[in-house]
Design an enzyme around this catalytic site. Structure first.
Site, PDB file in Angstrom:
ATOM      1  CE  LYS A   1      -2.654   2.724   3.297  1.00  0.00           C
ATOM      2  NZ  LYS A   1      -1.565   3.531   3.896  1.00  0.00           N
ATOM      3  CG  ASN A   2       2.282   2.868   3.569  1.00  0.00           C
ATOM      4  OD1 ASN A   2       1.121   3.216   3.331  1.00  0.00           O
ATOM      5  ND2 ASN A   2       2.722   2.665   4.798  1.00  0.00           N
TER       6      ASN A   2
ATOM      7  CB  CYS B   1      -4.622   6.659  10.403  1.00  0.00           C
ATOM      8  SG  CYS B   1      -5.144   5.207   9.483  1.00  0.00           S
TER       9      CYS B   1
ATOM     10  NE  ARG C   1      -0.227  10.588  10.192  1.00  0.00           N
ATOM     11  CZ  ARG C   1      -0.620   9.569   9.436  1.00  0.00           C
ATOM     12  NH1 ARG C   1      -1.858   9.154   9.467  1.00  0.00           N
ATOM     13  NH2 ARG C   1       0.228   8.967   8.629  1.00  0.00           N
ATOM     14  N   PRO C   2       1.867  16.760  11.239  1.00  0.00           N
ATOM     15  CG  PRO C   2       3.667  17.785  12.312  1.00  0.00           C
ATOM     16  CD  PRO C   2       2.699  16.655  12.446  1.00  0.00           C
TER      17      PRO C   2
ATOM     18  CG  ASP D   1       6.985  20.386  10.328  1.00  0.00           C
ATOM     19  OD1 ASP D   1       6.286  19.360  10.454  1.00  0.00           O
ATOM     20  OD2 ASP D   1       8.065  20.531  10.928  1.00  0.00           O
TER      21      ASP D   1
ATOM     22  CG  ASP E   1       2.012   1.630   9.574  1.00  0.00           C
ATOM     23  OD1 ASP E   1       1.687   2.529  10.365  1.00  0.00           O
ATOM     24  OD2 ASP E   1       2.143   1.820   8.349  1.00  0.00           O
TER      25      ASP E   1
ATOM     26  NE  ARG F   1      -7.271   5.039   4.533  1.00  0.00           N
ATOM     27  CZ  ARG F   1      -6.287   5.246   5.411  1.00  0.00           C
ATOM     28  NH1 ARG F   1      -6.521   5.207   6.705  1.00  0.00           N
ATOM     29  NH2 ARG F   1      -5.071   5.522   5.012  1.00  0.00           N
TER      30      ARG F   1
HETATM   31  C1  UD1 Z   1       3.931   6.935   6.724  1.00  0.00           C
HETATM   32  C2  UD1 Z   1       2.972   5.803   6.440  1.00  0.00           C
HETATM   33  C3  UD1 Z   1       2.318   5.327   7.732  1.00  0.00           C
HETATM   34  C4  UD1 Z   1       3.377   4.980   8.767  1.00  0.00           C
HETATM   35  C5  UD1 Z   1       4.403   6.102   8.934  1.00  0.00           C
HETATM   36  C6  UD1 Z   1       5.594   5.706   9.795  1.00  0.00           C
HETATM   37  C7  UD1 Z   1       2.235   6.218   4.201  1.00  0.00           C
HETATM   38  C8  UD1 Z   1       1.141   6.666   3.311  1.00  0.00           C
HETATM   39  N1  UD1 Z   1       1.969   6.265   5.510  1.00  0.00           N
HETATM   40  O1  UD1 Z   1       3.164   7.996   7.292  1.00  0.00           O
HETATM   41  O2  UD1 Z   1       1.532   4.172   7.422  1.00  0.00           O
HETATM   42  O3  UD1 Z   1       2.759   4.766  10.011  1.00  0.00           O
HETATM   43  O4  UD1 Z   1       4.928   6.482   7.643  1.00  0.00           O
HETATM   44  O5  UD1 Z   1       6.217   4.577   9.272  1.00  0.00           O
HETATM   45  O6  UD1 Z   1       3.296   5.818   3.762  1.00  0.00           O
HETATM   46  N2  UD1 Z   1       6.418  14.433  11.090  1.00  0.00           N
HETATM   47  C9  UD1 Z   1       6.548  15.782  11.347  1.00  0.00           C
HETATM   48  N3  UD1 Z   1       6.583  16.628  10.276  1.00  0.00           N
HETATM   49  C10 UD1 Z   1       6.493  16.196   8.992  1.00  0.00           C
HETATM   50  C11 UD1 Z   1       6.355  14.814   8.751  1.00  0.00           C
HETATM   51  C12 UD1 Z   1       6.318  13.962   9.819  1.00  0.00           C
HETATM   52  O7  UD1 Z   1       6.635  16.209  12.503  1.00  0.00           O
HETATM   53  O8  UD1 Z   1       6.537  17.030   8.071  1.00  0.00           O
HETATM   54  C13 UD1 Z   1       6.380  13.476  12.223  1.00  0.00           C
HETATM   55  C14 UD1 Z   1       5.047  12.735  12.335  1.00  0.00           C
HETATM   56  O9  UD1 Z   1       4.098  13.481  13.047  1.00  0.00           O
HETATM   57  C15 UD1 Z   1       5.474  11.467  13.019  1.00  0.00           C
HETATM   58  C16 UD1 Z   1       6.889  11.214  12.466  1.00  0.00           C
HETATM   59  O10 UD1 Z   1       7.331  12.459  11.958  1.00  0.00           O
HETATM   60  O11 UD1 Z   1       5.558  11.672  14.400  1.00  0.00           O
HETATM   61  C17 UD1 Z   1       6.957  10.181  11.351  1.00  0.00           C
HETATM   62  O12 UD1 Z   1       5.984  10.482  10.367  1.00  0.00           O
HETATM   63  P1  UD1 Z   1       6.153  10.039   8.847  1.00  0.00           P
HETATM   64  O13 UD1 Z   1       7.285   9.057   8.739  1.00  0.00           O
HETATM   65  O14 UD1 Z   1       6.222  11.251   8.016  1.00  0.00           O
HETATM   66  O15 UD1 Z   1       4.792   9.294   8.586  1.00  0.00           O
HETATM   67  P2  UD1 Z   1       3.790   9.452   7.362  1.00  0.00           P
HETATM   68  O16 UD1 Z   1       4.555   9.699   6.120  1.00  0.00           O
HETATM   69  O17 UD1 Z   1       2.698  10.365   7.747  1.00  0.00           O
END
Ligand code: UD1
Length: 428
Positions: free
Chosen positions: A22-23, A117, A122-123, A125, A306, A398
């Site tokens: 999926k991812n 989810c 989940r920023p 930034d 996950d 999903r």
């Molecule tokens: C992706 C996966 C999700 C998985 C996660 C961690 C997809 C579509 N989703 O989510 O299934 O649980 O990786 O393996 O691939 N963060 C920030 N700022 C940012 C981005 C992230 O603070 O700009 C923080 C998040 O809040 C979180 C951490 O970084 O605490 C990791 O998030 P991230 O690896 O980005 O997860 P996703 O890409 O949202």
């Protein structure tokens, strides 16, 4: 709304074939927007997040052909707008990759903020930090992001403040057609990061280092069409392995990359499962009592966040006291209340959950709070005594292709039912 009715307490047995990741799919499909030709993508999972993406692209003028259940052909040359339909985009998390794809293709993106989810803040930034380093001006207005470059994006050094799967993917997509070289550091190393890089390279991109902390992308003039097959889903495979561990029995999990599963199988072995790895399958057996284990979730190659709720079900049933520490997200324990309804003894304090193992869980009405928590509820219902009804299963669908059918093939007693319309009381 659909529900699953599950009669638990019977061991699982049989074989299950894992679908495409999926991812990886939800990054590769938007990345196809950059391709000046036809992409044939194989091993695409039939899940609702993928369907949402295909709907977005169709509405935007892409030509999409379904060749068979898991193969699609995408020709995005007809897409002219940098504004994907807001109502669909806001329904799932991975839609944020449209920002990188639109910026790379058009130098401009106007995209609704992503849903998905809910496990706390989940920023995005870090995505924005990278786009800005590449020369885009980024503004938020209402529930949308507007990013615009002066012509093409310019390759640059993107130093991220933390390891983010989403930011790594998004910046890789944006950088492929940029002028010059982009470096992403520290990059996430998940199998789907490497898969996205392999897809883009197969279409003519120049990406080095995917799977390490440093990814280097030399911008190219254009990407050409080609064929690519998505890797098997690490988390789907982990979910079936964990289901067998929780419910007992044995199964052959086919179409997997065993190396990607080692972070998961290592913990299942500690809990009492016996694992045998083959070239592209893994056999699992669990007949004895479940043993306690401590788990800390971390970016790959650590234990995946996950898989945290699914592992929690095993620990709820394991002898002794186990501890989970959630190392990635702020709030990923919503499922715990549902497990407590089934008789589990769990205490949550911030990012730590303490599990006092109980000998059995009791079936009851429970709900899927999100995608992986939903999978965990199904596992709990399979392991529990009696009947459970799992509500809100749209979350599960999903990300899991034909979940009910695959579990039925493993001998589970599970049925999917649509909600009956409410019975109106007669007013006399
Ligand atoms: C992706 C996966 C999700 C998985 C996660 C961690 C997809 C579509 N989703 O989510 O299934 O649980 O990786 O393996 O691939 N963060 C920030 N700022 C940012 C981005 C992230 O603070 O700009 C923080 C998040 O809040 C979180 C951490 O970084 O605490 C990791 O998030 P991230 O690896 O980005 O997860 P996703 O890409 O949202």
């Amino acid at each position: 709304m659909a529900k699953y009715i599950i009669n638990g307490g019977r061991p699982l047995s049989g074989e299950v074939t894992i679908s495409g990741a999926k991812n990886a799919a939800v990054a590769i499909i938007p990345a196809a927007l950059l391709v000046d030709g036809v992409c044939r993508i194989e091993n695409v999972p039939a899940i609702s997040d993928v369907n949402l993406y295909l709907k977005i692209f169709e509405q935007m003028g892409a030509n999409i052909r379904r060749i068979d259940r898991s193969t699609i052909e995408m020709d995005c040359r007809g897409v002219r707008s940098h504004r994907p339909p807001f109502d669909i985009v806001s329904r799932f998390r991975a839609s944020s990759y449209l920002i990188g794809a639109m910026l790379g293709r058009f130098g401009e993106a106007e995209v609704a903020l992503p849903g998905g989810c809910d496990f706390g803040q989940r920023p995005i930034d870090q995505h924005i930090k990278g786009f800005t380093a590449m020369g885009a001006k980024v503004e938020f207005s209402g529930a949308a992001v507007h990013a615009k470059a002066d012509g093409k994006l310019k390759g640059n050094y993107c130093r991220l403040d933390l390891v983010s799967v989403g930011a790594t993917m998004n910046l890789m997509i944006a950088a492929v057609l940029a002028e010059g070289t982009t470096v992403i550091e520290p990059a996430a190393k998940e199998p789907h990061i490497v898969d996205l890089a392999n897809f883009l390279n197969a279409m003519g991109a120049d990406i080095w280092g995917a799977g390490t902390d440093t990814i280097k992308i030399r911008g190219v003039e254009r990407l050409h069409g080609g064929t690519y097959s998505i890797i098997p889903d690490q988390i789907e495979a982990g979910t079936y392995l964990t289901a067998v561990t929780a419910a007992g029995g044995e199964a052959l999990i086919k179409n997997v990359i065993p190396k990607h599963l080692e972070c998961i199988t290592g913990k299942l072995i500690e809990m009492g499962a016996e694992i045998t790895e083959y070239d592209d399958s893994v056999h699992i057996r669990r007949t004895g009592t479940l043993r306690k284990a401590n788990i800390k979730t971390m970016p790959y190659p650590g234990y995946p966040t996950d898989m945290q709720p699914q592992a929690g079900v095993c620990l709820a049933l394991a002898e002794g006291t186990s501890i989970i520490t959630e190392g990635v997200f702020d709030n990923r324990y919503k499922y715990v209340n549902e497990l407590i309804k089934m008789g589990a003894q769990i205490q949550v304090d911030g990012k730590v959950a303490i599990f006092e193992g109980v000998p059995s869980l009791k079936g009851c009405p429970i709900k899927a709070c999100d995608l992986r928590a939903g999978a965990a509820m199904v596992i709990a219902a399979l392991a529990a005594e009696g009947q459970s009804v799992v509500d809100d299963v749209f979350h599960i669908e999903r990300g899991y292709e034909t979940f009910v059918e695959k579990l039925t093939d493993l001998g589970a007693d599970i049925k999917r039912v649509e909600d009956m319309p409410p019975v109106r009381a007669k007013i006399s």
